[in-house]
Scaffold this active site. Structure first.
Site, mmCIF file in Angstrom:
data_model
loop_
_atom_site.group_PDB
_atom_site.id
_atom_site.type_symbol
_atom_site.label_atom_id
_atom_site.label_comp_id
_atom_site.label_asym_id
_atom_site.label_seq_id
_atom_site.Cartn_x
_atom_site.Cartn_y
_atom_site.Cartn_z
ATOM 1 N N MET A 30 22.672 -73.306 -5.297
ATOM 2 C CA MET A 30 22.497 -72.800 -4.037
ATOM 3 C C MET A 30 23.895 -72.607 -3.476
ATOM 4 O O MET A 30 23.971 -72.492 -2.054
ATOM 5 C CB MET A 30 21.401 -73.524 -3.134
ATOM 6 C CG MET A 30 20.235 -73.579 -4.070
ATOM 7 S SD MET A 30 18.736 -73.710 -2.834
ATOM 8 C CE MET A 30 19.170 -75.431 -2.099
ATOM 9 N N GLY A 31 24.773 -73.012 -3.958
ATOM 10 C CA GLY A 31 26.228 -72.755 -3.447
ATOM 11 C C GLY A 31 26.853 -74.033 -2.848
ATOM 12 O O GLY A 31 25.862 -75.167 -2.801
ATOM 13 N N ASN A 32 27.635 -73.994 -1.875
ATOM 14 C CA ASN A 32 28.263 -75.217 -1.146
ATOM 15 C C ASN A 32 28.777 -76.419 -2.283
ATOM 16 O O ASN A 32 28.092 -77.455 -2.346
ATOM 17 C CB ASN A 32 27.415 -75.862 -0.103
ATOM 18 C CG ASN A 32 28.090 -76.967 0.756
ATOM 19 O OD1 ASN A 32 27.542 -77.839 1.047
ATOM 20 N ND2 ASN A 32 29.251 -76.284 1.243
ATOM 21 N N LEU A 33 29.287 -75.823 -3.062
ATOM 22 C CA LEU A 33 29.612 -76.581 -4.379
ATOM 23 C C LEU A 33 30.449 -77.918 -4.292
ATOM 24 O O LEU A 33 31.316 -77.873 -3.046
ATOM 25 C CB LEU A 33 30.383 -75.573 -5.536
ATOM 26 C CG LEU A 33 29.428 -74.251 -5.732
ATOM 27 C CD1 LEU A 33 30.142 -73.476 -6.733
ATOM 28 C CD2 LEU A 33 28.008 -74.765 -5.971
ATOM 29 N N HIS A 46 28.190 -80.125 -9.010
ATOM 30 C CA HIS A 46 28.048 -78.607 -9.769
ATOM 31 C C HIS A 46 29.265 -78.394 -10.792
ATOM 32 O O HIS A 46 29.009 -78.001 -11.830
ATOM 33 C CB HIS A 46 28.202 -77.741 -8.642
ATOM 34 C CG HIS A 46 27.300 -78.056 -7.545
ATOM 35 N ND1 HIS A 46 27.358 -78.168 -6.184
ATOM 36 C CD2 HIS A 46 25.861 -77.470 -7.654
ATOM 37 C CE1 HIS A 46 26.340 -78.142 -5.533
ATOM 38 N NE2 HIS A 46 25.360 -77.835 -6.392
ATOM 39 N N LYS A 92 20.302 -85.833 -10.794
ATOM 40 C CA LYS A 92 20.012 -86.386 -9.349
ATOM 41 C C LYS A 92 18.521 -85.752 -8.641
ATOM 42 O O LYS A 92 17.699 -86.428 -8.156
ATOM 43 C CB LYS A 92 21.115 -85.870 -8.469
ATOM 44 C CG LYS A 92 20.621 -86.442 -6.943
ATOM 45 C CD LYS A 92 21.694 -85.874 -5.880
ATOM 46 C CE LYS A 92 21.311 -84.607 -5.307
ATOM 47 N NZ LYS A 92 20.417 -84.714 -4.232
ATOM 48 N N ASP A 93 18.381 -84.447 -9.103
ATOM 49 C CA ASP A 93 17.042 -83.878 -8.984
ATOM 50 C C ASP A 93 16.124 -84.098 -10.050
ATOM 51 O O ASP A 93 15.750 -83.098 -10.971
ATOM 52 C CB ASP A 93 17.175 -82.428 -8.422
ATOM 53 C CG ASP A 93 17.959 -82.199 -7.457
ATOM 54 O OD1 ASP A 93 17.648 -82.676 -6.031
ATOM 55 O OD2 ASP A 93 19.059 -81.798 -7.297
HETATM 56 O O1 PAF Z 1 18.886 -77.563 -7.549
HETATM 57 C C1 PAF Z 1 19.276 -76.657 -6.938
HETATM 58 O O2 PAF Z 1 20.488 -76.271 -6.272
HETATM 59 C C2 PAF Z 1 18.047 -75.548 -6.557
HETATM 60 O O3 PAF Z 1 17.046 -76.096 -6.450
HETATM 61 C C3 PAF Z 1 18.282 -74.315 -7.687
HETATM 62 C C4 PAF Z 1 17.636 -75.170 -9.315
HETATM 63 C C5 PAF Z 1 19.459 -73.615 -7.781
HETATM 64 C C6 PAF Z 1 16.717 -73.448 -7.439
HETATM 65 O O4 PAF Z 1 17.081 -72.747 -6.195
#
Ligand code: PAF
Length: 296
Positions: free
Chosen positions: A30-33, A37, A153-154
């Site tokens: 979702m950016g803001n790397l 990332h 992390k997720d």
């Molecule tokens: O983990 C994330 O940044 C978001 O949940 C994803 C997988 C890009 C989906 O929007």
């Protein structure tokens, strides 16, 4: 790095490399790397090789934000993100706006099994994983990657995506990457940017609380002299960890030890035995909500 802003442009950009036999590694974001990332991008490169194509996506997906969550204020840092992706070796970026990604209301959605999507993060954020699975399914349909890399992390998100890919028989390898941490143990996250300096100094306490919980579980499991480690003893450890965080000013949603395979509570036999477990935590520190986990 090529940038595609529409679904058609992304598909066009993929035609030639795929015809030439290139494996495609996708890193959805979702950016803001941050460095977490970029580690996923480098992992994608390592996996697809020099002849492969590394793609990333940047899309702040409204569908996965609940009412009152931070969709509007989620940091959009596109120019900086592009520079970082280029440096990390990304070949192709998919960066649609909302109209390009959802040209009509996305009334067909992926609704994962609530047994996994309605607990922990899904318990605290109703509908969150419907939004995540829907956008990831759509990204997979647009990019047809050979593999996609997600951070641990997720943890729950990663499990749901793995299950979605398995149940829909998508020919995509899901690669899990270890959580990237700051030197003091804080898991990297775009939302860390919301922390005040005082909150930032306190933030690693979540990781420390999980690490202490994991240590206590390991020690109790290994302690052959005492009666088998039971559910009551585990609950006492979890309660103590929650109380410790509350005493430091946190508002925890959960801090708990679950089975790795389905994130449900272990049975007494599994707890006392060798069932692979994971300690997961989510807690608010002021306004920001932080998330972390450690495998036991
Ligand atoms: O983990 C994330 O940044 C978001 O949940 C994803 C997988 C890009 C989906 O929007």
């Amino acid at each position: 790095m090529q940038i595609a802003e529409t679904i058609a442009a992304m598909r066009d950009a993929l035609v030639a490399p795929v015809r030439a036999g290139a494996a495609v590694g996708l890193v959805p974001t979702m950016g803001n790397l941050h460095d977490g990332h970029l580690a996923l991008v480098r992992e994608a490169r390592r996996r697809v090789g020099d002849q492969g194509l590394v793609a990333a996506s940047i899309f702040v997906n409204r569908l996965q934000f609940g009412a009152g969550e931070d969709f509007d204020k989620y940091p959009r840092t596109f120019e900086r993100d592009c520079a970082l992706l280029r440096e990390a070796g990304c070949d192709l970026l998919f960066a649609p706006d909302e109209r390009a990604m959802y040209p009509e209301p996305q009334t067909f959605q992926v609704v994962p099994d609530p047994a996994l999507s309605g607990i922990l993060e899904g318990g605290a954020r109703t509908g969150h994983f419907d939004g995540v699975c829907t956008v990831v399914m759509k990204l997979f349909a647009i990019c047809s990657p050979t593999l996609a890399v997600f951070g641990k992390k997720d943890y729950q998100q990663l499990m749901l995506i793995r299950r979605m890919v398995a149940q829909f028989a998508l020919p995509i390898e899901i690669v899990a990457h270890d959580t990237v941490r700051d030197a003091d143990g804080l898991a990297m996250s775009s939302r860390n940017g919301y922390l005040t300096p005082a909150e930032r100094a306190e933030a690693p306490a979540l990781n420390r609380a999980l690490a202490a919980l994991v240590e206590a579980v390991r020690a109790a499991r290994a302690d052959a002299k005492n009666p088998p480690f039971g559910l009551e003893a585990l609950a006492a450890l979890e309660d103590a960890a929650l109380a410790g965080l509350r005493a430091r000013g946190w508002q925890p949603d959960y801090l708990t030890v679950r089975r790795r395979r389905d994130l449900l509570a272990p049975s007494p036999a599994e707890l006392a035995g060798a069932e692979p477990l994971v300690a997961l935590g989510a807690a608010r520190l002021g306004a920001p909500r932080l998330l972390d986990n450690i495998e036991v």
